[in-house]
Write a protein that holds these residues in place. Structure first.
Motif, mmCIF file in Angstrom:
data_model
loop_
_atom_site.group_PDB
_atom_site.id
_atom_site.type_symbol
_atom_site.label_atom_id
_atom_site.label_comp_id
_atom_site.label_asym_id
_atom_site.label_seq_id
_atom_site.Cartn_x
_atom_site.Cartn_y
_atom_site.Cartn_z
ATOM 1 N N GLN A 138 70.340 72.451 -9.881
ATOM 2 C CA GLN A 138 70.589 73.521 -8.924
ATOM 3 C C GLN A 138 69.906 74.798 -9.415
ATOM 4 O O GLN A 138 69.861 75.055 -10.617
ATOM 5 C CB GLN A 138 72.091 73.772 -8.790
ATOM 6 N N THR A 139 69.391 75.581 -8.481
ATOM 7 C CA THR A 139 68.704 76.816 -8.844
ATOM 8 C C THR A 139 69.390 78.008 -8.198
ATOM 9 O O THR A 139 70.000 77.891 -7.135
ATOM 10 C CB THR A 139 67.230 76.772 -8.417
ATOM 11 N N ALA A 140 69.253 79.157 -8.850
ATOM 12 C CA ALA A 140 69.908 80.367 -8.363
ATOM 13 C C ALA A 140 69.109 81.593 -8.783
ATOM 14 O O ALA A 140 68.349 81.546 -9.754
ATOM 15 C CB ALA A 140 71.320 80.465 -8.931
ATOM 16 N N ILE A 141 69.314 82.671 -8.049
ATOM 17 C CA ILE A 141 68.773 83.975 -8.419
ATOM 18 C C ILE A 141 69.915 84.971 -8.369
ATOM 19 O O ILE A 141 70.646 85.033 -7.386
ATOM 20 C CB ILE A 141 67.634 84.410 -7.478
ATOM 21 N N ILE A 142 70.055 85.735 -9.453
ATOM 22 C CA ILE A 142 70.985 86.859 -9.501
ATOM 23 C C ILE A 142 70.127 88.081 -9.781
ATOM 24 O O ILE A 142 69.512 88.176 -10.844
ATOM 25 C CB ILE A 142 72.041 86.691 -10.615
ATOM 26 N N THR A 143 70.055 89.005 -8.837
ATOM 27 C CA THR A 143 69.191 90.159 -8.993
ATOM 28 C C THR A 143 69.882 91.448 -8.547
ATOM 29 O O THR A 143 70.707 91.430 -7.635
ATOM 30 C CB THR A 143 67.868 89.973 -8.209
ATOM 31 N N GLY A 144 69.526 92.507 -9.200
ATOM 32 C CA GLY A 144 70.034 93.816 -8.816
ATOM 33 C C GLY A 144 69.304 94.373 -7.612
ATOM 34 O O GLY A 144 69.765 95.307 -6.961
ATOM 35 N N ARG A 145 68.189 93.775 -7.292
ATOM 36 C CA ARG A 145 67.384 94.246 -6.165
ATOM 37 C C ARG A 145 67.853 93.615 -4.859
ATOM 38 O O ARG A 145 68.530 92.598 -4.845
ATOM 39 C CB ARG A 145 65.917 93.921 -6.401
ATOM 40 N N ASP A 146 67.415 94.221 -3.770
ATOM 41 C CA ASP A 146 67.728 93.701 -2.437
ATOM 42 C C ASP A 146 66.464 93.768 -1.585
ATOM 43 O O ASP A 146 66.465 94.339 -0.499
ATOM 44 C CB ASP A 146 68.866 94.498 -1.804
ATOM 45 N N ALA A 147 65.383 93.206 -2.107
ATOM 46 C CA ALA A 147 64.094 93.260 -1.419
ATOM 47 C C ALA A 147 63.976 92.108 -0.425
ATOM 48 O O ALA A 147 64.216 90.948 -0.789
ATOM 49 C CB ALA A 147 62.955 93.181 -2.432
ATOM 50 N N PRO A 148 63.606 92.393 0.814
ATOM 51 C CA PRO A 148 63.436 91.324 1.808
ATOM 52 C C PRO A 148 62.442 90.252 1.362
ATOM 53 O O PRO A 148 62.621 89.076 1.675
ATOM 54 C CB PRO A 148 62.922 92.069 3.042
ATOM 55 N N SER A 149 61.421 90.636 0.604
ATOM 56 C CA SER A 149 60.423 89.669 0.152
ATOM 57 C C SER A 149 61.036 88.608 -0.758
ATOM 58 O O SER A 149 60.634 87.446 -0.738
ATOM 59 C CB SER A 149 59.276 90.375 -0.565
ATOM 60 N N VAL A 150 62.038 88.995 -1.554
ATOM 61 C CA VAL A 150 62.702 88.023 -2.422
ATOM 62 C C VAL A 150 63.490 87.031 -1.578
ATOM 63 O O VAL A 150 63.472 85.827 -1.837
ATOM 64 C CB VAL A 150 63.623 88.723 -3.449
ATOM 65 N N GLY A 151 64.161 87.531 -0.543
ATOM 66 C CA GLY A 151 64.900 86.648 0.357
ATOM 67 C C GLY A 151 64.005 85.622 1.022
ATOM 68 O O GLY A 151 64.376 84.451 1.163
ATOM 69 N N ILE A 152 62.819 86.040 1.396
ATOM 70 C CA ILE A 152 61.853 85.125 2.005
ATOM 71 C C ILE A 152 61.440 84.057 0.996
ATOM 72 O O ILE A 152 61.388 82.866 1.311
ATOM 73 C CB ILE A 152 60.621 85.899 2.522
#
Length: 107
Positions: A10-24
């Protein structure tokens, strides 16, 4: 990441950012869990482990700054990139040869 996921990891991302590009990118890669705009990564990590049904020591985590330390000291494999904060590097089990954004995750 796709090969890793195909093997059952399983993979995950925990980030302090909220950039739409990361969501894509998360959607493109099929990342299972995505925590964005996170200031307390330890709490998000605990939530992630519960949701994923895994123990902390069963996880690997890639970090580059001191805000990542609460997770790095709890996970089974703490990874840092070479340009990480010097204090963070002291807690990494492994430091990649590749830089962040230049193949570190693939490595």
């Amino acid at each position: 990441l796709k090969m890793l996921q195909a093997s059952g990891v399983q993979t995950a991302i925990i980030t302090g950012r909220d950039a739409p590009s990361v969501g894509i990118r998360v959607k493109q890669l099929g990342i299972s869990y995505y925590f964005k705009g996170i200031h307390d990564k330890r709490a998000a990590y605990a939530q992630l482990c519960e949701q994923a049904g895994v123990e902390e020591h069963e996880c690997a985590f890639v970090g580059d700054d001191v805000v990542d330390l609460p997770v790095m000291v709890r996970c089974g494999l703490a990874v840092a990139v070479p340009e990480a904060h010097w204090f963070t590097l002291q807690y990494a089990h492994y430091v990649t040869r590749r830089s962040g954004g230049a193949g570190a995750v693939r490595e």
